[in-house]
Design an enzyme around this catalytic site. Structure first.
Site, short mmCIF file in Angstrom:
data_model
loop_
_atom_site.label_atom_id
_atom_site.label_comp_id
_atom_site.label_asym_id
_atom_site.label_seq_id
_atom_site.Cartn_x
_atom_site.Cartn_y
_atom_site.Cartn_z
N HIS A 1 0.83 -1.21 0.00
CA HIS A 1 0.00 0.00 0.00
C HIS A 1 0.86 1.26 0.00
O HIS A 1 1.98 1.26 0.53
CB HIS A 1 -1.03 0.00 1.14
CG HIS A 1 -0.49 0.24 2.52
ND1 HIS A 1 -0.93 -0.45 3.62
CD2 HIS A 1 0.44 1.11 3.01
CE1 HIS A 1 -0.31 0.00 4.70
NE2 HIS A 1 0.53 0.93 4.35
N GLU B 1 -4.96 0.48 -0.33
CA GLU B 1 -4.70 -0.95 -0.15
C GLU B 1 -4.78 -1.67 -1.50
O GLU B 1 -5.28 -1.10 -2.48
CB GLU B 1 -5.74 -1.53 0.81
CG GLU B 1 -5.73 -0.92 2.21
CD GLU B 1 -4.59 -1.43 3.10
OE1 GLU B 1 -3.51 -1.77 2.60
OE2 GLU B 1 -4.80 -1.47 4.33
C1 F6R Z 1 1.64 6.85 6.30
C2 F6R Z 1 1.44 6.07 5.07
C3 F6R Z 1 1.69 4.61 5.03
C4 F6R Z 1 3.11 4.24 5.48
C5 F6R Z 1 3.36 2.73 5.37
C6 F6R Z 1 4.72 2.35 5.91
O1 F6R Z 1 1.31 8.22 6.12
O2 F6R Z 1 1.04 6.65 4.13
O3 F6R Z 1 1.50 4.16 3.71
O4 F6R Z 1 4.04 4.93 4.72
O5 F6R Z 1 2.37 2.04 6.06
O6 F6R Z 1 4.78 2.63 7.28
P1 F6R Z 1 6.13 2.45 8.11
O7 F6R Z 1 7.08 3.49 7.63
O8 F6R Z 1 5.74 2.68 9.55
O9 F6R Z 1 6.64 1.06 7.84
#
Ligand code: F6R
Length: 259
Positions: A137, A142
């Protein structure tokens, strides 16, 4: 797509912030799109250090990517809270220049339309920071989200709810819906900067860079964009077929700066 592989997250953060700094020096009211989550935190820390060293971000404009439905900006789990804590306050950004999506708007459709109009009125996003979920995503788009989707209310998959439960006391507390920029919205930013760290992101990274473009892998839509920088560590790069080629391309550049 330019791909940079380096195990030192600080080095990668510096490369991204060099690019942001150069952009802001050229255009002080640049439009920066910010992601939340763990991955971009070193970027915001580096940006904060530059501000402390004299970089002026008072004119830049900020747009968020997404927000949980039902959480307001004072809820510590909200993305608005994260952005305030990690970016707005430490980087001394003018709150009047910040437009985040509201998860508590009475009419989420109107909120989404207003948000899209605000991006347009700002002249579009100059540089958008992105992370990727384990399932591919981007923002909260999603798998099976339309590659042309716009900002809207979305449902979260079990996988995302489970991944995000690390920030909550129990999985039951994790919101099931969000309001998110669409993939089509994100693709309109002029420069996309994607970060992914760790082996657990390996599948999404491989499919994003080397897989077919598919709604089942929202991050693969980045292949359709003319200006994308992907910064990953060795763990995330582990299953890439052409990692040596990407390393060769980066190391043979005249300067170690993003295109
Ligand atoms: C948050 C977002 C999400 C995150 C993804 C990865 O604003 O858009 O798509 O970038 O879930 O999250 P991390 O960096 O916590 O693994």
């Amino acid at each position: 797509m330019e791909i940079i592989i380096n195990d030192d997250h600080q080095v990668l953060a510096k490369i991204v912030v060099d690019s942001i700094e150069a952009m802001v020096r050229q255009k002080p009211d640049s439009v920066l799109g910010v992601a939340t989550g763990s991955t971009p935190i070193p970027i915001y820390e580096e940006l904060t250090r530059r501000v402390e060293a004299g970089l002026d971000l008072s004119q830049i404009r900020i747009f968020g990517l997404d927000e949980y439905v039902s959480l307001d900006e004072n809820n510590a789990q909200s993305y608005a809270y994260f952005i305030r804590q990690h970016i707005i306050e430490p980087c001394k950004i003018n709150p009047a220049n910040v437009r985040l999506l509201s998860g508590v708007a009475e009419d989420l459709k109107a909120e989404a339309a207003d948000f899209e109009a605000a991006i347009k009125a700002a002249g579009g996003v100059d540089l958008q920071i992105l992370g990727v979920g384990h399932n591919g995503h981007i923002a909260f788009n999603e798998p099976t989200s339309s590659l042309a989707s716009r900002t809207r209310r979305v449902s979260l998959t079990e996988k995302t709810i489970e991944a995000n439960s690390r920030f909550y006391n129990s999985v039951d507390e994790v919101p099931r819906h969000a309001i998110s920029q669409g993939i089509g919205t994100i693709l309109e930013a002029r420069h996309l900067v994607m970060l992914a760290y760790g082996e657990e992101k390996g599948y999404a990274v491989k499919e994003m860079i080397e897989g077919p473009v598919s709604a089942m892998m929202p991050a693969s839509a980045l292949q359709l964009h003319p200006h994308v920088s992907v910064l990953i560590d060795e763990g995330a790069a582990k299953t890439l077929q052409k990692a040596d080629f990407y390393k060769f391309e980066w190391s043979s550049k005249e300067t170690q700066t993003l295109d």
